[in-house]
Design a protein around this motif. Structure first.
Motif, PDB file in Angstrom:
ATOM      1  N   UNK A   1       0.843  -1.193   0.000  1.00  0.00           N
ATOM      2  CA  UNK A   1       0.000   0.000   0.000  1.00  0.00           C
ATOM      3  C   UNK A   1       0.878   1.242   0.000  1.00  0.00           C
ATOM      4  N   UNK A   2       0.505   2.224  -0.840  1.00  0.00           N
ATOM      5  CA  UNK A   2       1.205   3.502  -0.891  1.00  0.00           C
ATOM      6  C   UNK A   2       0.319   4.565  -0.257  1.00  0.00           C
ATOM      7  N   UNK A   3       0.782   5.154   0.852  1.00  0.00           N
ATOM      8  CA  UNK A   3      -0.010   6.148   1.578  1.00  0.00           C
ATOM      9  C   UNK A   3       0.255   7.532   0.991  1.00  0.00           C
ATOM     10  N   UNK A   4      -0.353   7.812  -0.180  1.00  0.00           N
ATOM     11  CA  UNK A   4      -0.087   9.064  -0.891  1.00  0.00           C
ATOM     12  C   UNK A   4      -1.107  10.156  -0.587  1.00  0.00           C
ATOM     13  N   UNK A   5      -2.034   9.905   0.361  1.00  0.00           N
ATOM     14  CA  UNK A   5      -2.897  10.984   0.843  1.00  0.00           C
ATOM     15  C   UNK A   5      -2.154  11.644   1.998  1.00  0.00           C
TER      16      UNK A   5
ATOM     17  N   UNK B   1      -2.695  -7.187   7.049  1.00  0.00           N
ATOM     18  CA  UNK B   1      -1.468  -7.968   7.036  1.00  0.00           C
ATOM     19  C   UNK B   1      -0.572  -7.682   5.856  1.00  0.00           C
ATOM     20  N   UNK B   2      -0.584  -6.415   5.383  1.00  0.00           N
ATOM     21  CA  UNK B   2       0.250  -6.055   4.229  1.00  0.00           C
ATOM     22  C   UNK B   2       1.121  -4.849   4.585  1.00  0.00           C
ATOM     23  N   UNK B   3       2.304  -4.721   3.968  1.00  0.00           N
ATOM     24  CA  UNK B   3       3.191  -3.592   4.261  1.00  0.00           C
ATOM     25  C   UNK B   3       2.696  -2.299   3.613  1.00  0.00           C
ATOM     26  N   UNK B   4       3.132  -1.178   4.163  1.00  0.00           N
ATOM     27  CA  UNK B   4       2.746   0.134   3.652  1.00  0.00           C
ATOM     28  C   UNK B   4       3.966   1.032   3.533  1.00  0.00           C
ATOM     29  N   UNK B   5       4.025   1.820   2.469  1.00  0.00           N
ATOM     30  CA  UNK B   5       5.089   2.802   2.276  1.00  0.00           C
ATOM     31  C   UNK B   5       4.499   4.186   2.530  1.00  0.00           C
ATOM     32  N   UNK B   6       5.131   4.964   3.398  1.00  0.00           N
ATOM     33  CA  UNK B   6       4.629   6.297   3.728  1.00  0.00           C
ATOM     34  C   UNK B   6       5.783   7.228   4.035  1.00  0.00           C
ATOM     35  N   UNK B   7       5.468   8.542   4.049  1.00  0.00           N
ATOM     36  CA  UNK B   7       6.468   9.548   4.420  1.00  0.00           C
ATOM     37  C   UNK B   7       5.908  10.561   5.412  1.00  0.00           C
TER      38      UNK B   7
END
Length: 315
Positions: free
Chosen positions: A145-149, A167-173
């Motif tokens: 998942x890409x946390x682009x909000x 149960x899935x990884x997430x990429x965020x900044x």
């Protein structure tokens, strides 16, 4: 129908119970003791359909088709009348775009398969992403998942909670980061990890279409640096409880981005589930998924015949 299919259909019926109970009660009163279709029947049917938020255009289409059928057929019972109404509604949905995407278990046309999720805040976008992730993960796919909000406060943390549940990884900044940068990192990570699916959350702003278009365009350009054909899907999430406002939202988003399919949420919270027919008929976009409950497994692939059967059934 196998056990699992029966379970899913049971959940569908349960989720659409508010719409079904209202629709069936009104339709039962209308068809009681009738074996023919006249002007009074058609006028009352129009009222029933509009009250279920089917929409004026779609209602008139249904009534026209029923009128045509009635001119060349005789109905001997209430059940036959109900069956005819159901068949017309199913036929109308069959005339719209493709029924649904490949099942979650089916092989993907390419990997990583990038799905952009758009929609206004409050439509159920975050939970829909989690439910999609859950279904793909359960089917054996590697999901990211890409946390682009990054615009809305707490959006990233809310999505992280749901990603953990799925149960899935997430990429965020974090809040305030450049959404395109988040997507670039996520797609790069998906390529290196050999992930199957990337689900990209986006900001749900409509008040400035120019800014929204610019942001989405930048996200897509950046994703294509790693996956040239991305995004493979653009899914628009609509809140089913907002009725005809959902149709208006879909029209506005379609001006900003090439929407490939719709996710209609919160159908368990409304007696106006007929909005799905209106959306499919008036927007010429496929409804691909529907949300019929709050649980993570309550996102279902939209099956037109099953949907209509769950609303009308046998009254």
């Amino acid at each position: 129908m196998g056990f699992f299919d029966k379970f899913k259909f049971s959940r569908l019926k349960e989720g659409l119970s508010k719409t079904r109970d209202t629709f069936q009660e009104n339709l039962s009163k209308l068809t009681k003791g009738r074996t023919e279709i006249d002007e009074e029947f058609l006028e009352e049917l129009e009222n029933i359909l509009v009250s279920a938020d089917v929409g004026v255009e779609t209602t008139l289409d249904i009534v026209d088709r029923i009128t045509e059928k009635a001119a060349s057929a005789t109905y001997r019972s209430e059940e036959e009348l109900n069956g005819m109404v159901m068949s017309v509604m199913q036929e109308m949905l069959l005339d719209t775009a493709e029924e649904h995407p490949a099942d979650f278990e089916a092989p993907l046309p390419s990997t990583p398969y990038v799905i952009l999720i758009v929609g206004v805040n409050g439509a159920g976008k975050t939970t829909s992403i989690a439910k999609l992730a859950h279904n793909y993960h359960k089917a054996g796919k590697k999901v990211l998942i890409a946390a682009a909000d990054t615009f809305r406060a707490a959006a990233v943390e809310q999505l992280r909670i749901w990603a953990d549940r799925a149960g899935v990884p997430m990429v965020s900044q974090g809040q305030g980061a450049d959404p395109a940068s988040v997507v670039f990192d996520a797609v790069s990570s998906a390529v290196s990890r050999q992930a199957d699916v990337v689900l990209v959350d986006t900001a749900g702003r409509l008040h400035n279409k120019a800014n929204l278009m610019a942001e989405l365009s930048k996200i897509m350009r950046v994703a294509r640096k790693k996956v040239p054909e991305a995004p493979h899907e653009v899914l628009l999430v609509l809140d089913g409880t907002t009725g005809q406002n959902a149709v208006a939202q879909a029209r506005e988003f379609s001006k900003c981005v090439d929407v490939t399919g719709l996710v209609v949420t919160k159908l368990d919270g409304t007696a106006k589930g007929g909005i799905v027919l209106s959306i499919a008929r008036e927007l010429h976009l496929p409804v691909k998924y529907i949300g019929v409950g709050e649980k993570i497994e309550d996102l279902q692939i939209f099956e037109r015949e099953k949907f209509v059967e769950a609303i009308i059934g046998r009254v």
